[in-house]
Design a protein around this motif. Structure first.
Motif, PDB file in Angstrom:
ATOM      1  N   VAL A   1       0.864  -1.317   0.099  1.00 41.77           N
ATOM      2  CA  VAL A   1       0.131   0.057   0.079  1.00 41.77           C
ATOM      3  C   VAL A   1       0.793   1.268   0.161  1.00 41.77           C
ATOM      4  O   VAL A   1       0.513   2.116  -0.693  1.00 41.77           O
ATOM      5  N   VAL A   2       1.730   1.174   0.885  1.00 43.57           N
ATOM      6  CA  VAL A   2       2.922   2.524   0.882  1.00 43.57           C
ATOM      7  C   VAL A   2       3.467   2.664  -0.369  1.00 43.57           C
ATOM      8  O   VAL A   2       3.478   3.881  -1.159  1.00 43.57           O
ATOM      9  N   GLY A   3       4.090   1.553  -1.050  1.00 49.80           N
ATOM     10  CA  GLY A   3       4.563   1.421  -2.208  1.00 49.80           C
ATOM     11  C   GLY A   3       3.726   2.123  -3.377  1.00 49.80           C
ATOM     12  O   GLY A   3       3.859   3.148  -4.110  1.00 49.80           O
ATOM     13  N   LEU A   4       2.328   1.688  -3.320  1.00 50.69           N
ATOM     14  CA  LEU A   4       1.362   2.033  -4.433  1.00 50.69           C
ATOM     15  C   LEU A   4       1.189   3.493  -4.329  1.00 50.69           C
ATOM     16  O   LEU A   4       0.901   4.072  -5.058  1.00 50.69           O
ATOM     17  N   THR A   5       0.999   3.842  -3.066  1.00 50.20           N
ATOM     18  CA  THR A   5       0.657   5.124  -2.615  1.00 50.20           C
ATOM     19  C   THR A   5       1.603   6.380  -3.380  1.00 50.20           C
ATOM     20  O   THR A   5       1.576   7.298  -3.967  1.00 50.20           O
ATOM     21  N   LEU A   6       3.041   5.892  -2.897  1.00 48.14           N
ATOM     22  CA  LEU A   6       4.062   6.861  -3.417  1.00 48.14           C
ATOM     23  C   LEU A   6       4.128   6.813  -4.964  1.00 48.14           C
ATOM     24  O   LEU A   6       4.358   7.731  -5.708  1.00 48.14           O
ATOM     25  N   VAL A   7       3.679   5.627  -5.685  1.00 46.47           N
ATOM     26  CA  VAL A   7       4.018   5.439  -6.960  1.00 46.47           C
ATOM     27  C   VAL A   7       2.919   6.125  -7.770  1.00 46.47           C
ATOM     28  O   VAL A   7       3.169   7.183  -8.490  1.00 46.47           O
ATOM     29  N   PHE A   8       1.687   5.987  -7.234  1.00 48.52           N
ATOM     30  CA  PHE A   8       0.351   6.879  -7.551  1.00 48.52           C
ATOM     31  C   PHE A   8       0.525   8.549  -7.352  1.00 48.52           C
ATOM     32  O   PHE A   8       0.274   9.301  -8.234  1.00 48.52           O
ATOM     33  N   ALA A   9       0.960   8.793  -6.161  1.00 45.45           N
ATOM     34  CA  ALA A   9       1.553  10.220  -6.039  1.00 45.45           C
ATOM     35  C   ALA A   9       2.468  11.014  -6.738  1.00 45.45           C
ATOM     36  O   ALA A   9       2.252  11.866  -7.415  1.00 45.45           O
TER      37      ALA A   9
ATOM     38  N   LEU B   1      -7.848  21.711 -12.932  1.00 44.65           N
ATOM     39  CA  LEU B   1      -8.263  21.639 -11.494  1.00 44.65           C
ATOM     40  C   LEU B   1      -9.496  20.247 -11.461  1.00 44.65           C
ATOM     41  O   LEU B   1      -9.346  19.487 -10.331  1.00 44.65           O
ATOM     42  N   THR B   2     -10.126  20.040 -12.524  1.00 42.14           N
ATOM     43  CA  THR B   2     -11.077  18.930 -12.588  1.00 42.14           C
ATOM     44  C   THR B   2     -10.256  17.754 -12.741  1.00 42.14           C
ATOM     45  O   THR B   2     -10.261  16.687 -11.710  1.00 42.14           O
ATOM     46  N   ALA B   3      -9.072  17.584 -13.169  1.00 41.84           N
ATOM     47  CA  ALA B   3      -8.291  16.358 -13.098  1.00 41.84           C
ATOM     48  C   ALA B   3      -7.404  16.041 -11.991  1.00 41.84           C
ATOM     49  O   ALA B   3      -7.357  15.256 -11.427  1.00 41.84           O
ATOM     50  N   GLY B   4      -7.100  17.272 -11.422  1.00 40.74           N
ATOM     51  CA  GLY B   4      -6.708  17.117 -10.107  1.00 40.74           C
ATOM     52  C   GLY B   4      -7.443  16.754  -8.904  1.00 40.74           C
ATOM     53  O   GLY B   4      -6.933  15.872  -8.152  1.00 40.74           O
ATOM     54  N   ARG B   5      -8.659  17.237  -9.132  1.00 41.85           N
ATOM     55  CA  ARG B   5      -9.860  16.643  -8.227  1.00 41.85           C
ATOM     56  C   ARG B   5      -9.993  15.089  -8.148  1.00 41.85           C
ATOM     57  O   ARG B   5     -10.263  14.473  -7.370  1.00 41.85           O
ATOM     58  N   VAL B   6     -10.175  14.698  -9.511  1.00 39.29           N
ATOM     59  CA  VAL B   6     -10.368  13.309 -10.081  1.00 39.29           C
ATOM     60  C   VAL B   6      -9.016  12.507  -9.372  1.00 39.29           C
ATOM     61  O   VAL B   6      -9.320  11.241  -8.717  1.00 39.29           O
ATOM     62  N   LEU B   7      -7.747  12.926  -9.556  1.00 41.92           N
ATOM     63  CA  LEU B   7      -6.760  12.129  -9.064  1.00 41.92           C
ATOM     64  C   LEU B   7      -6.700  12.155  -7.608  1.00 41.92           C
ATOM     65  O   LEU B   7      -6.255  11.237  -7.019  1.00 41.92           O
ATOM     66  N   LEU B   8      -7.132  13.318  -7.024  1.00 45.77           N
ATOM     67  CA  LEU B   8      -6.939  13.522  -5.778  1.00 45.77           C
ATOM     68  C   LEU B   8      -8.116  12.493  -4.770  1.00 45.77           C
ATOM     69  O   LEU B   8      -7.573  11.829  -3.972  1.00 45.77           O
ATOM     70  N   PHE B   9      -9.184  12.260  -5.507  1.00 41.91           N
ATOM     71  CA  PHE B   9     -10.130  11.443  -4.746  1.00 41.91           C
ATOM     72  C   PHE B   9     -10.172   9.972  -5.453  1.00 41.91           C
ATOM     73  O   PHE B   9     -10.413   9.245  -4.593  1.00 41.91           O
ATOM     74  N   GLY B  10      -9.826  10.015  -6.526  1.00 45.53           N
ATOM     75  CA  GLY B  10      -9.635   8.588  -7.204  1.00 45.53           C
ATOM     76  C   GLY B  10      -8.571   7.961  -6.739  1.00 45.53           C
ATOM     77  O   GLY B  10      -8.654   6.566  -6.562  1.00 45.53           O
ATOM     78  N   THR B  11      -7.506   8.609  -6.607  1.00 46.43           N
ATOM     79  CA  THR B  11      -6.252   7.636  -6.490  1.00 46.43           C
ATOM     80  C   THR B  11      -6.457   6.843  -4.902  1.00 46.43           C
ATOM     81  O   THR B  11      -5.986   5.711  -4.939  1.00 46.43           O
ATOM     82  N   PRO B  12      -6.934   7.382  -3.992  1.00 46.50           N
ATOM     83  CA  PRO B  12      -7.245   6.932  -2.679  1.00 46.50           C
ATOM     84  C   PRO B  12      -7.938   5.741  -2.647  1.00 46.50           C
ATOM     85  O   PRO B  12      -7.711   4.598  -2.058  1.00 46.50           O
ATOM     86  N   LEU B  13      -9.054   6.025  -3.617  1.00 41.95           N
ATOM     87  CA  LEU B  13     -10.103   4.890  -3.623  1.00 41.95           C
ATOM     88  C   LEU B  13      -9.402   3.743  -4.529  1.00 41.95           C
ATOM     89  O   LEU B  13      -9.541   2.422  -4.217  1.00 41.95           O
ATOM     90  N   LEU B  14      -8.426   3.989  -5.612  1.00 37.37           N
ATOM     91  CA  LEU B  14      -7.757   2.992  -6.098  1.00 37.37           C
ATOM     92  C   LEU B  14      -6.989   2.095  -5.169  1.00 37.37           C
ATOM     93  O   LEU B  14      -6.577   0.982  -5.504  1.00 37.37           O
ATOM     94  N   VAL B  15      -6.198   3.042  -4.189  1.00 37.26           N
ATOM     95  CA  VAL B  15      -5.263   2.365  -3.538  1.00 37.26           C
ATOM     96  C   VAL B  15      -5.982   1.385  -2.623  1.00 37.26           C
ATOM     97  O   VAL B  15      -5.565   0.441  -2.146  1.00 37.26           O
ATOM     98  N   VAL B  16      -7.195   1.849  -1.956  1.00 35.51           N
ATOM     99  CA  VAL B  16      -7.900   1.044  -0.998  1.00 35.51           C
ATOM    100  C   VAL B  16      -8.412  -0.315  -1.791  1.00 35.51           C
ATOM    101  O   VAL B  16      -8.282  -1.472  -1.357  1.00 35.51           O
ATOM    102  N   PHE B  17      -8.856   0.096  -3.093  1.00 36.66           N
ATOM    103  CA  PHE B  17      -9.268  -1.264  -3.844  1.00 36.66           C
ATOM    104  C   PHE B  17      -8.131  -2.101  -3.951  1.00 36.66           C
ATOM    105  O   PHE B  17      -8.224  -3.342  -3.980  1.00 36.66           O
ATOM    106  N   LEU B  18      -7.046  -1.680  -4.604  1.00 34.97           N
ATOM    107  CA  LEU B  18      -5.720  -2.552  -4.455  1.00 34.97           C
ATOM    108  C   LEU B  18      -5.305  -3.295  -3.275  1.00 34.97           C
ATOM    109  O   LEU B  18      -4.929  -4.380  -3.378  1.00 34.97           O
ATOM    110  N   ALA B  19      -5.514  -2.386  -2.380  1.00 38.30           N
ATOM    111  CA  ALA B  19      -5.155  -2.859  -1.011  1.00 38.30           C
ATOM    112  C   ALA B  19      -5.927  -4.161  -0.409  1.00 38.30           C
ATOM    113  O   ALA B  19      -5.262  -5.289  -0.131  1.00 38.30           O
TER     114      ALA B  19
END
Length: 444
Positions: free
Chosen positions: A19-27, A155-173
Motif C-alpha cells: 500500500v505504501v509503495g502504491l501510494t508513493l507511485v500513484f502520488a 483543476l478537474t483532473a486534479g480533483r479526480v486524481l485526488l479523490f480517485g487515487t485513494p479509492l484505487l489504493v484502497v481497492f488494490l490494498a
C-alpha cells in the motif's frame, strides 16, 4: 514502532508495504501527469497564439492588415506602433492601453517567452497567455488567449486524481490482502499440519502445494526431515526393544541362579554359582559397552571423535597379541586418520567373532594399501546372510545356539565405525571358513 511492526503478521506487513509503495507511485505519477498535462496544454495554447501573432505581423509588414483583426478562436491581438500606441486590434480588444507596457514588451522579446497576464482589467475573466513578437518599423504584435478553461480542466483532473487515487489504493490494498492471503495459504496449511503432528502421531506428513515454488520446496524438505526423524525414532524404538530383549536373558539367569542358591544354601556350590553369575555379569557388561558405543556413534552422526594419524599396524599387533589362537601373517606399516580407540574396537570385534567361530586357527593380515583381513576356518556364513549380519541385534541360528554368543552388535559397530572413518567392510567365503575384509584410506 519497530517492535510494533515486528509483532504484526507477515500478511499485514506485506500488504502495508504494498500500500505504501502504491501510494508513493500513484502520488508521483499523478504529480508528473498534472505537470505534463498542464505543460502540454500550455504549449498548445502558445503554439496557436504564436501562429496568430506571426500571421498578423506578416500582414502588418506587408501593409495588408485590416482593422479590426479577425480570429476564429477568440484570440485577442493588438498591434502597437513604434510610438507605443495601439494601431490595430481584434474586436473587443482595448484600443488605448496595450496588454503589456513598453518595459514588459522589451523583456518578453528579449526572453522570447510567453507571459501570464490577469485578464480582469481588460474585462476578460481569468488569466491570459500573452505572446509578443516584433515586426518591421518598430511594430510590435501582442497576441493573448484566455487559459481559464485550461485551469478548470487541470483543476478537474486534479480533483479526480485526488479523490480517485485513494479509492484505487484502497481497492488494490483489498485485492492485495486477498492475493497475499491466498499466497500464504500453503504456509498456513504447513503450520496446521505441523501442529497436528504429535509424539504419538506417526507416519504423518505435511501438505505439499501443487505449485512448484519455494513453499513446495519447503514442504518437501520438511517431509524429508520428518521421514528421517521417523526413521531415527523407529531405529531407536527397535534398539530399545532389542536391548531389553537381550538384557532379559542374562538378568533372568542371574536371578534364577541366586534364587536357587538362596533356596538351598546347604547343598549349593557357591564358587560355581559365583562363576555363573560372573559370566552373566560379564555378558551384561559387554552388552552395555556395545550399546554405549552405538549410542556414541549415533550421537556423533557419522563424525569421528578424534581425527588424528593412527599407526594401524600397531593397533592390529596389540589386539592380535591378546589372542593365542590367532596368527599374524602380515603386518605392513599403515597410517590412517581417525580414532585409535574406535579402530581398536573394530579389530577386537572382528577377532572375537573369528575366534568364537573358528575350528582351529585364525589368520590376520594387514597389507600396505590399508586392507585388513581376518580369516577363520569355522562354518562360515551363507552368501545370502553376509550382508544381513551387519544389522543391529542380528544373529544367525548357529550363533544363537552358542552360550558364549554375543548380542549381535559387534559387526554393526564395525561397519558404522568404518563408515565414519571413510572405510568399508565385507565378508567373503574363505573355503572353509569366513574372511572379513576391511579397507581404510591410508595416508601416503
Amino acid at each position: 514502532m519497530a517492535e510494533w511492526w515486528r509483532r504484526k503478521s507477515l500478511r499485514f506487513r506485506l500488504t502495508a508495504l504494498s500500500v505504501v509503495g502504491l501510494t508513493l507511485v500513484f502520488a508521483a505519477s499523478a504529480s508528473v501527469l498534472m505537470i505534463v498535462l498542464g505543460r502540454s496544454l500550455m504549449d498548445t495554447v502558445d503554439e496557436t497564439t504564436q501562429q496568430h501573432a506571426q500571421a498578423v505581423r506578416a500582414q502588418a509588414d506587408s501593409g495588408t492588415l485590416t482593422d479590426p483583426i479577425t480570429t476564429q478562436d477568440g484570440t485577442i491581438v493588438q498591434v502597437v506602433g513604434a510610438d507605443g500606441k495601439v494601431t490595430h486590434g481584434t474586436y473587443g480588444a482595448d484600443r488605448l492601453v496595450p496588454l503589456l507596457d513598453a518595459g514588459d514588451r522589451r523583456r518578453a522579446l528579449r526572453h522570447e517567452s510567453a507571459w501570464f497576464l490577469d485578464g480582469e482589467p481588460y474585462g476578460i475573466p481569468g488569466p491570459l497567455r500573452v505572446i509578443v513578437i516584433s515586426g518591421d518599423r518598430g511594430v510590435t504584435v501582442l497576441a493573448a488567449r484566455p487559459v481559464r478553461e485550461i485551469e478548470r480542466s487541470l483543476l478537474t483532473a486534479g480533483r479526480v486524481l485526488l479523490f480517485g487515487t485513494p479509492l484505487l489504493v484502497v481497492f488494490l490494498a483489498g485485492g492485495g490482502w486477498l492475493i497475499i492471503g491466498r499466497t500464504l495459504r500453503p504456509i498456513v496449511a504447513l503450520r496446521r499440519g505441523a501442529a497436528d503432528i504429535t509424539h504419538t502421531a506417526r507416519s504423518r506428513r505435511l501438505p505439499v502445494p501443487e505449485a512448484r515454488d519455494e513453499v513446495h520446496s519447503l514442504a518437501v524438505t520438511l517431509n524429508d526431515m520428518l521421514a528421517r526423524l521417523e526413521e531415527a525414532e523407529s531405529r531407536q524404538r527397535a534398539l530399545v526393544s532389542d536391548a531389553a530383549h537381550e538384557l532379559r536373558s542374562p538378568l533372568a539367569s542371574i536371578r534364577l541362579q541366586l534364587e536357587v542358591a538362596l533356596g538351598h544354601p546347604e547343598g549349593q556350590d557357591w564358587p560355581e554359582t559365583a562363576e555363573g553369575v560372573l559370566e552373566d555379569t560379564l555378558r551384561l557388561s559387554r552388552l552395555a559397552e556395545d550399546l554405549l558405543a552405538l549410542a556414541r556413534l549415533d550421537e556423533r552422526g557419522g563424525r569421528l571423535a578424534r581425527n588424528e594419524p593412527v599407526n594401524l599396524d600397531e593397533v592390529v599387533r596389540q589386539v592380535v597379541e591378546r589372542y593365542g589362537e590367532a596368527r599374524l601373517t602380515a603386518c605392513d606399516p599403515v597410517v590412517v586418520r581417525g580414532d585409535a580407540l574406535d579402530l581398536s574396537r573394530v579389530v577386537t570385534n572382528l577377532m572375537d567373532n573369528a575366534v568364537r567361530h573358528a575350528a582351529s586357527t585364525v589368520e590376520v593380515a594387514l597389507t600396505r594399501d590399508g586392507v585388513l583381513t581376518v580369516t577363520d576356518d569355522g562354518p562360515g556364513i551363507p552368501a545370502e546372510d553376509r550382508e544381513r549380519v551387519f544389522n543391529r541385534f542380528t544373529r544367525l541360528d548357529h550363533g544363537r545356539s552358542r552360550d558364549e554368543g554375543g548380542a549381535g552388535l559387534g559387526l554393526a559397530i564395525v561397519r558404522e565405525t568404518l563408515v565414519a572413518h571413510g572405510g568399508a567392510v565385507r565378508l567373503e567365503d574363505a573355503a572353509p571358513g569366513l574372511r572379513a575384509v576391511v579397507s581404510l584410506p591410508s595416508i601416503k
